[in-house]
Design an enzyme around this catalytic site. Structure first.
Site, mmCIF file in Angstrom:
data_model
loop_
_atom_site.group_PDB
_atom_site.id
_atom_site.type_symbol
_atom_site.label_atom_id
_atom_site.label_comp_id
_atom_site.label_asym_id
_atom_site.label_seq_id
_atom_site.Cartn_x
_atom_site.Cartn_y
_atom_site.Cartn_z
ATOM 1 N N TYR A 1 -4.886 6.667 -3.767
ATOM 2 C CA TYR A 1 -3.625 6.923 -4.469
ATOM 3 C C TYR A 1 -3.849 8.028 -5.483
ATOM 4 C CZ TYR A 1 0.727 5.561 -6.976
ATOM 5 O OH TYR A 1 1.966 5.527 -7.561
ATOM 6 N N THR B 1 6.235 1.679 -9.628
ATOM 7 C CA THR B 1 7.648 1.323 -9.683
ATOM 8 C C THR B 1 7.831 -0.167 -9.927
ATOM 9 O OG1 THR B 1 8.046 3.117 -8.102
ATOM 10 C CG2 THR B 1 9.857 1.599 -8.479
ATOM 11 N N ILE C 1 5.984 6.247 0.910
ATOM 12 C CA ILE C 1 5.989 5.121 -0.017
ATOM 13 C C ILE C 1 6.946 5.506 -1.136
ATOM 14 C CG2 ILE C 1 4.607 3.681 -1.566
ATOM 15 C CD1 ILE C 1 2.215 4.165 0.261
ATOM 16 N N LYS D 1 -1.904 8.131 -0.428
ATOM 17 C CA LYS D 1 -0.568 8.334 -0.967
ATOM 18 C C LYS D 1 -0.666 9.477 -1.958
ATOM 19 C CE LYS D 1 3.208 6.439 -3.696
ATOM 20 N NZ LYS D 1 3.650 5.398 -4.662
#
Length: 292
Positions: A135, A46, A205, A163
């Site tokens: 991740y 992001t 997150i 995540k």
């Protein structure tokens, strides 16, 4: 390192000249802290880390750390297309004072699971004072952090969590059940956050937390105190806007959401293009409905 609460995946604001707007970034951080977030994740997807120069990345890391101080957990993205590049990114992140890192599989190289285990081992051996959050975001990397990788590091004291951005509730179920004593599960799939928390996620997150942190933090508070109906109702109100973000132009929509909230985030960097007038009108209608 505890992965708890709401951790916005920070956008990177740009000014009219296209440079990083550090004042706006600081204002966003204060806004989110006042809403009750637990920390921040700079230089993630992001945050358009892939579109920043190394100098800009260092400056963003400095701005975030200075603005947050000891008021929240910081987890920095430090990713690249090969192990050498990732090690370089980690070094400058560690030099900036960060010890918690969010590391995805190298993109484009398409490593096998065995090669991915080797990649993470090199990182852990090279840097003895960092914590890793794995991740899993296969739509971006074309490689999954598979269960063989989770098995390989399940007893490593510095691989503290994952995540999960696959969007798969089944993955959340498996991680929440099989690996609950080994990894802290962080939700990275916004439209199924309620499901993830039901299956053991302790943190989120969250890119959309940039533009509606109060609602997202309200969800977390309700869920944490056992008000599952209340938490579900918050997610029900947010679902249309989150589903819109997930269906395409995610970064542009998060930034436009920040604009609708009163900030000046600027456009995403090319190759991403701004939302069209029609796309803005459609998203604004959904966004404003989520605020009721």
């Amino acid at each position: 390192m505890k992965l708890n609460g709401i951790l916005p995946a920070l956008i990177t604001p740009f000014n009219e000249a296209g440079a990083v707007d550090h004042d706006e970034l600081g204002s966003l951080i204060e806004y989110q802290l006042n809403a009750g977030v637990s920390g921040f994740v700079p230089l993630g997807s992001t945050g358009e880390y892939y579109a920043l120069t190394n100098a800009e990345r260092r400056q963003v890391l400095h701005t975030v750390k200075t603005a947050v101080g000891d008021r929240g957990t910081l987890i920095a993205g430090a990713n690249g297309s090969c192990t050498r590049e990732v090690l370089e990114q980690i070094k400058q992140t560690v030099d900036a004072g960060y010890r918690n890192l969010l590391i995805a599989p190298p993109y484009y190289a398409l490593p096998s699971q065995e090669e991915l285990i080797g990649h993470y081992n090199v990182i852990l051996n090279e840097f003895s004072d960092i914590n890793l959050v794995l991740y899993n975001y296969p739509v971006r990397t074309n490689v999954e952090v598979g269960f063989s990788v989770l098995d390989a590091f399940k007893d490593h004291p510095r691989v503290v969590g994952i995540k999960e951005s696959s969007g798969s509730v089944l993955r959340a179920v498996e991680i929440g059940n099989t690996y609950k004593d080994h990894y802290q599960l962080s939700c990275g799939s916004d439209d199924v956050a309620f499901d993830f928390f039901m299956w053991g996620a302790s943190s989120w997150i969250c890119g959309p937390a940039n533009c509606f942190p109060h609602q997202v933090c309200d969800f977390y508070r309700k869920f944490s105190r056992g008000d599952f109906i209340g938490a579900q109702n918050v997610m029900r109100s947010l679902f249309p806007v989150m589903a819109s973000m997930e269906e395409g132009k995610f970064i542009q929509k998060v930034k436009y959401g920040c604009e609708l909230t009163g900030f000046k985030p600027g456009n995403a960097r090319m190759p991403l293009q701004p939302l069209t007038t029609e796309e803005k009108a459609k998203f604004r209608k959904i966004f404003e409905a989520s605020q009721d």
